[in-house]
Design a protein around this motif. Structure first.
Motif, PDB file in Angstrom:
ATOM      1  N   PHE A 161       0.833  -1.208   0.000  1.00  0.00           N
ATOM      2  CA  PHE A 161       0.000   0.000   0.000  1.00  0.00           C
ATOM      3  C   PHE A 161       0.863   1.251   0.000  1.00  0.00           C
ATOM      4  N   GLU A 162       1.913   1.260   0.811  1.00  0.00           N
ATOM      5  CA  GLU A 162       2.777   2.447   0.891  1.00  0.00           C
ATOM      6  C   GLU A 162       3.431   2.738  -0.456  1.00  0.00           C
ATOM      7  N   ALA A 163       3.901   1.685  -1.122  1.00  0.00           N
ATOM      8  CA  ALA A 163       4.545   1.883  -2.424  1.00  0.00           C
ATOM      9  C   ALA A 163       3.540   2.388  -3.455  1.00  0.00           C
ATOM     10  N   ALA A 164       2.317   1.815  -3.451  1.00  0.00           N
ATOM     11  CA  ALA A 164       1.292   2.235  -4.405  1.00  0.00           C
ATOM     12  C   ALA A 164       0.797   3.647  -4.099  1.00  0.00           C
ATOM     13  N   TRP A 165       0.648   3.983  -2.827  1.00  0.00           N
ATOM     14  CA  TRP A 165       0.204   5.316  -2.418  1.00  0.00           C
ATOM     15  C   TRP A 165       1.155   6.400  -2.941  1.00  0.00           C
ATOM     16  N   ASN A 166       2.453   6.138  -2.906  1.00  0.00           N
ATOM     17  CA  ASN A 166       3.449   7.133  -3.319  1.00  0.00           C
ATOM     18  C   ASN A 166       3.784   7.091  -4.805  1.00  0.00           C
ATOM     19  N   LEU A 167       3.217   6.130  -5.541  1.00  0.00           N
ATOM     20  CA  LEU A 167       3.506   6.010  -6.968  1.00  0.00           C
ATOM     21  C   LEU A 167       2.522   6.870  -7.762  1.00  0.00           C
ATOM     22  N   LYS A 168       3.040   7.869  -8.459  1.00  0.00           N
ATOM     23  CA  LYS A 168       2.178   8.769  -9.223  1.00  0.00           C
ATOM     24  C   LYS A 168       1.610   8.056 -10.443  1.00  0.00           C
ATOM     25  N   TRP A 169       0.300   8.245 -10.645  1.00  0.00           N
ATOM     26  CA  TRP A 169      -0.354   7.604 -11.775  1.00  0.00           C
ATOM     27  C   TRP A 169       0.218   8.092 -13.102  1.00  0.00           C
ATOM     28  N   SER A 170       0.556   9.387 -13.178  1.00  0.00           N
ATOM     29  CA  SER A 170       1.112   9.931 -14.415  1.00  0.00           C
ATOM     30  C   SER A 170       2.425   9.241 -14.777  1.00  0.00           C
ATOM     31  N   SER A 171       3.273   8.987 -13.774  1.00  0.00           N
ATOM     32  CA  SER A 171       4.544   8.291 -14.018  1.00  0.00           C
ATOM     33  C   SER A 171       4.303   6.841 -14.405  1.00  0.00           C
ATOM     34  N   LEU A 172       3.350   6.197 -13.712  1.00  0.00           N
ATOM     35  CA  LEU A 172       3.042   4.802 -14.000  1.00  0.00           C
ATOM     36  C   LEU A 172       2.474   4.649 -15.409  1.00  0.00           C
ATOM     37  N   LYS A 173       1.598   5.575 -15.800  1.00  0.00           N
ATOM     38  CA  LYS A 173       0.999   5.519 -17.136  1.00  0.00           C
ATOM     39  C   LYS A 173       2.067   5.699 -18.210  1.00  0.00           C
ATOM     40  N   GLN A 174       3.027   6.577 -17.942  1.00  0.00           N
ATOM     41  CA  GLN A 174       4.089   6.837 -18.905  1.00  0.00           C
ATOM     42  C   GLN A 174       4.978   5.612 -19.120  1.00  0.00           C
ATOM     43  N   GLU A 175       5.182   4.837 -18.046  1.00  0.00           N
ATOM     44  CA  GLU A 175       6.062   3.655 -18.126  1.00  0.00           C
ATOM     45  C   GLU A 175       5.269   2.351 -18.071  1.00  0.00           C
ATOM     46  N   PHE A 176       3.989   2.416 -18.440  1.00  0.00           N
ATOM     47  CA  PHE A 176       3.126   1.241 -18.261  1.00  0.00           C
ATOM     48  C   PHE A 176       3.573   0.058 -19.113  1.00  0.00           C
ATOM     49  N   LEU A 177       3.958   0.304 -20.364  1.00  0.00           N
ATOM     50  CA  LEU A 177       4.326  -0.797 -21.260  1.00  0.00           C
ATOM     51  C   LEU A 177       5.512  -1.604 -20.731  1.00  0.00           C
ATOM     52  N   PRO A 178       6.662  -0.984 -20.416  1.00  0.00           N
ATOM     53  CA  PRO A 178       7.763  -1.804 -19.889  1.00  0.00           C
ATOM     54  C   PRO A 178       7.433  -2.471 -18.562  1.00  0.00           C
ATOM     55  N   ILE A 179       6.684  -1.774 -17.691  1.00  0.00           N
ATOM     56  CA  ILE A 179       6.317  -2.377 -16.404  1.00  0.00           C
ATOM     57  C   ILE A 179       5.447  -3.604 -16.629  1.00  0.00           C
ATOM     58  N   ALA A 180       4.475  -3.495 -17.534  1.00  0.00           N
ATOM     59  CA  ALA A 180       3.608  -4.641 -17.827  1.00  0.00           C
ATOM     60  C   ALA A 180       4.405  -5.808 -18.402  1.00  0.00           C
ATOM     61  N   LEU A 181       5.352  -5.503 -19.283  1.00  0.00           N
ATOM     62  CA  LEU A 181       6.186  -6.561 -19.865  1.00  0.00           C
ATOM     63  C   LEU A 181       7.043  -7.237 -18.791  1.00  0.00           C
ATOM     64  N   PHE A 182       7.687  -6.434 -17.937  1.00  0.00           N
ATOM     65  CA  PHE A 182       8.550  -6.997 -16.898  1.00  0.00           C
ATOM     66  C   PHE A 182       7.736  -7.831 -15.901  1.00  0.00           C
ATOM     67  N   ALA A 183       6.528  -7.368 -15.559  1.00  0.00           N
ATOM     68  CA  ALA A 183       5.731  -8.020 -14.515  1.00  0.00           C
ATOM     69  C   ALA A 183       4.999  -9.255 -15.007  1.00  0.00           C
ATOM     70  N   THR A 184       4.880  -9.439 -16.321  1.00  0.00           N
ATOM     71  CA  THR A 184       4.188 -10.622 -16.839  1.00  0.00           C
ATOM     72  C   THR A 184       5.180 -11.550 -17.548  1.00  0.00           C
ATOM     73  N   PHE A 185       5.643 -11.120 -18.708  1.00  0.00           N
ATOM     74  CA  PHE A 185       6.592 -11.961 -19.455  1.00  0.00           C
ATOM     75  C   PHE A 185       7.902 -12.129 -18.683  1.00  0.00           C
ATOM     76  N   GLY A 186       8.276 -11.101 -17.911  1.00  0.00           N
ATOM     77  CA  GLY A 186       9.493 -11.213 -17.108  1.00  0.00           C
ATOM     78  C   GLY A 186       9.390 -12.325 -16.084  1.00  0.00           C
ATOM     79  N   VAL A 187       8.229 -12.458 -15.460  1.00  0.00           N
ATOM     80  CA  VAL A 187       8.000 -13.534 -14.488  1.00  0.00           C
ATOM     81  C   VAL A 187       8.061 -14.893 -15.179  1.00  0.00           C
ATOM     82  N   VAL A 188       7.436 -15.013 -16.350  1.00  0.00           N
ATOM     83  CA  VAL A 188       7.438 -16.284 -17.090  1.00  0.00           C
ATOM     84  C   VAL A 188       8.858 -16.667 -17.497  1.00  0.00           C
TER      85      VAL A 188
END
Length: 518
Positions: A80-107
């Motif tokens: 919760f603390e990490a998500a609370w401090n994570l700006k949506w604008s920054s997350l949206k800007q880096e959404f593609l690499p984060i999604a790739l790392f968190a899904t295909f990266g895990v596989v």
């Protein structure tokens, strides 16, 4: 009846003393970097692991680190603390690499580690899969703390935090499938896996979204900082427990709630003072929980068991580092082709080496059912690998930053921000003095003296700011960025005020967001 009550009281007292001991040791060690200069070069989380190892070496065991303790008690507030401090604008800007790392990266991580362990360590497929999934969750807490201290770029911090938040959820979901496969109760057909992943993630997002938006609108009805602070704590644990009970991902649920409350609820339902209070509360809670978790990780190490499994641990470490490099560099290549904000090679290298493992990996390893014959091998291998990432990779992050020329100017920027803050404060004092009526008992000379004092300090502050800007021209761009952020914040807070008072039924998108970029 009396005997039963006495037994309960004795059990509470027996558990309370070790907990208080852990509390005293962990918080004392965690504050050392702030007190003693030499320790400042070591992130406090790594210092706690080292102290825990020292306790384990002399066979001092504080408390048993159970998976339930980590996943149910410690994990929700950290997420919760990490998500609370994570700006949506920054997350949206880096959404593609984060999604790739968190899904295909895990596989990729699970598949690569499994292949190496079955081919070179002689482990069974089921055991190798469990080791791989346990080590697929990154936990770069100490790295993020160092990034903030040294002023590393916003993009790198967002990528590392975002990946960690979401791949924790994916790793926990994958772990449940692979445990069922190891016990022979689950079929690993692609269709069933995809359906279950969508179901588990969907329930988590739905529960997190429902609770996040509900509390966001609830806090509009009152202005009580302590109550609003308490509601965020209730939402973190409530979301986790409810999502898990409904068959969803508690991790994804908590991350969703934290993102909504941090980016939406805190604006429409909390005034600026309350937001500061809640943010400081969660900063302390994360510090508090991390202090306990990392001390216990070190304290749980069984050196004799690690020695027996040393060849397997060495192969696992080599496989994990190699597979992490393959995942980061290949997925970054894909992301850079489609993303508007490409990831430079230096930052890719730091993402590779900074992918530490921590509490989630430990919790998953301890959650392996006792029915599995090689359970102890899984636990020893994961503990040994986590220890390597924390001590070797974690302690070498600063040299990596220096070698890759990624060290920021946080100290300089912080000093500049302090000067600007003092300048603004003194201007407001001067304005107040000029508007102030004379009061009985206060001589006019005293007013004149105060005005002269403020004018002198302002003049000195102006000269110091001009000097530091002349010496470091890049600070002018930093000043512009700060001004843009202030203007956007004023606009967003105004919309939130209209929503809070009922003059708007939804918060408007910032009109100046695109205009101020030019």
């Amino acid at each position: 009846m009396v005997v039963a009550l006495g037994m309960i009281e004795g059990a509470i007292e027996a558990n309370l003393k070790p907990f208080l001991l852990v509390l005293c040791v962990s918080l004392s060690v965690a504050t050392l970097p702030s007190i003693l200069g030499w320790f400042r070069r070591i992130p406090y989380t790594l210092l706690l692991v080292i102290v825990g190892l020292g306790l384990a070496l002399v066979d001092v065991r504080l408390v048993d680190l159970s998976p339930g303790l980590i996943l149910t008690i410690f994990l929700p507030p950290l997420l919760f603390e990490a998500a609370w401090n994570l700006k949506w604008s920054s997350l949206k800007q880096e959404f593609l690499p984060i999604a790739l790392f968190a899904t295909f990266g895990v596989v990729i991580s699970i598949a690569g580690i499994t292949f190496c362990l079955t081919q070179f360590a002689g482990l069974s497929l089921a055991t190798a899969l469990l080791v791989g999934v346990c080590l697929s969750a990154t936990d770069p807490v100490s790295v993020i703390a160092l990034f903030r201290e040294l002023g590393v770029g916003k993009q790198l911090m967002t990528l590392m935090e975002g990946e960690s938040l979401f791949n924790d959820g994916m790793a926990v979901v994958a772990f449940s499938f692979l445990v069922g496969f190891s016990l022979g109760t689950t079929d690993l057909s692609p269709q069933l896996i995809l359906l279950d992943v969508f179901r588990v993630v969907g329930i988590g997002v739905a529960v997190g979204g429902l609770i996040g938006f509900a509390i966001s609108y609830l806090t509009q009805r009152f202005d009580l900082p302590l109550v609003e602070q308490s509601l965020t704590l209730v939402s973190a644990y409530g979301t986790y427990l409810l999502a898990e009970d409904l068959g969803g991902s508690g991790v994804i649920g908590v991350v969703t709630t934290g993102l909504i409350l941090g980016n939406f609820g805190s604006r429409i339902g909390m005034n600026p003072r309350t937001r500061v209070i809640v943010t400081e509360f969660w900063d302390f809670l994360a510090f508090f929980v991390n202090s306990i978790v990392f001390l216990l990780i070190g304290d749980q190490i069984q050196f004799s068991v690690l020695g027996q499994n040393l060849p397997t641990i060495a192969i696992t470490i080599a496989a994990m580092v190699l597979v992490r490099a393959i995942a980061i560099y290949s997925l970054s290549l894909v992301s850079n082709r489609f993303s508007e904000t490409p990831i430079p090679l230096a930052e890719q290298t730091l993402l590779w080496w900074g992918g530490l493992r921590g509490s989630v990996s430990i919790a998953l390893a301890l959650s392996v059912p006792t029915l599995l014959q090689e359970r102890e091998t899984v636990i020893a291998t994961v503990f040994g690998t986590v220890l390597f990432t924390l001590l070797v990779q974690g302690l070498s992050i600063r040299p990596f930053l220096q070698r890759l020329n990624l060290l920021g100017e946080e100290t300089l920027r912080q000093h500049f921000s302090e000067l600007v803050a003092r300048q603004v404060a003194l201007k407001r004092v001067k304005q107040y003095l000029e508007q102030l009526d004379y009061r009985p008992g206060v001589e006019p000379e005293f007013y004149d003296y105060q005005k002269a004092l403020v004018r002198g300090e302002l003049s000195r502050m102006d000269k110091e700011i001009d000097k530091i800007q002349d010496e470091h021209p890049n600070l002018r761009e930093f000043a512009k960025e700060q001004l843009r952020d202030e203007l956007l914040a004023i606009e967003a807070n105004t919309y939130a005020e209209f929503v809070q008072t009922g003059r708007l039924n939804k918060e408007l998108a910032p009109l100046l967001a695109g205009e101020l970029e030019t």
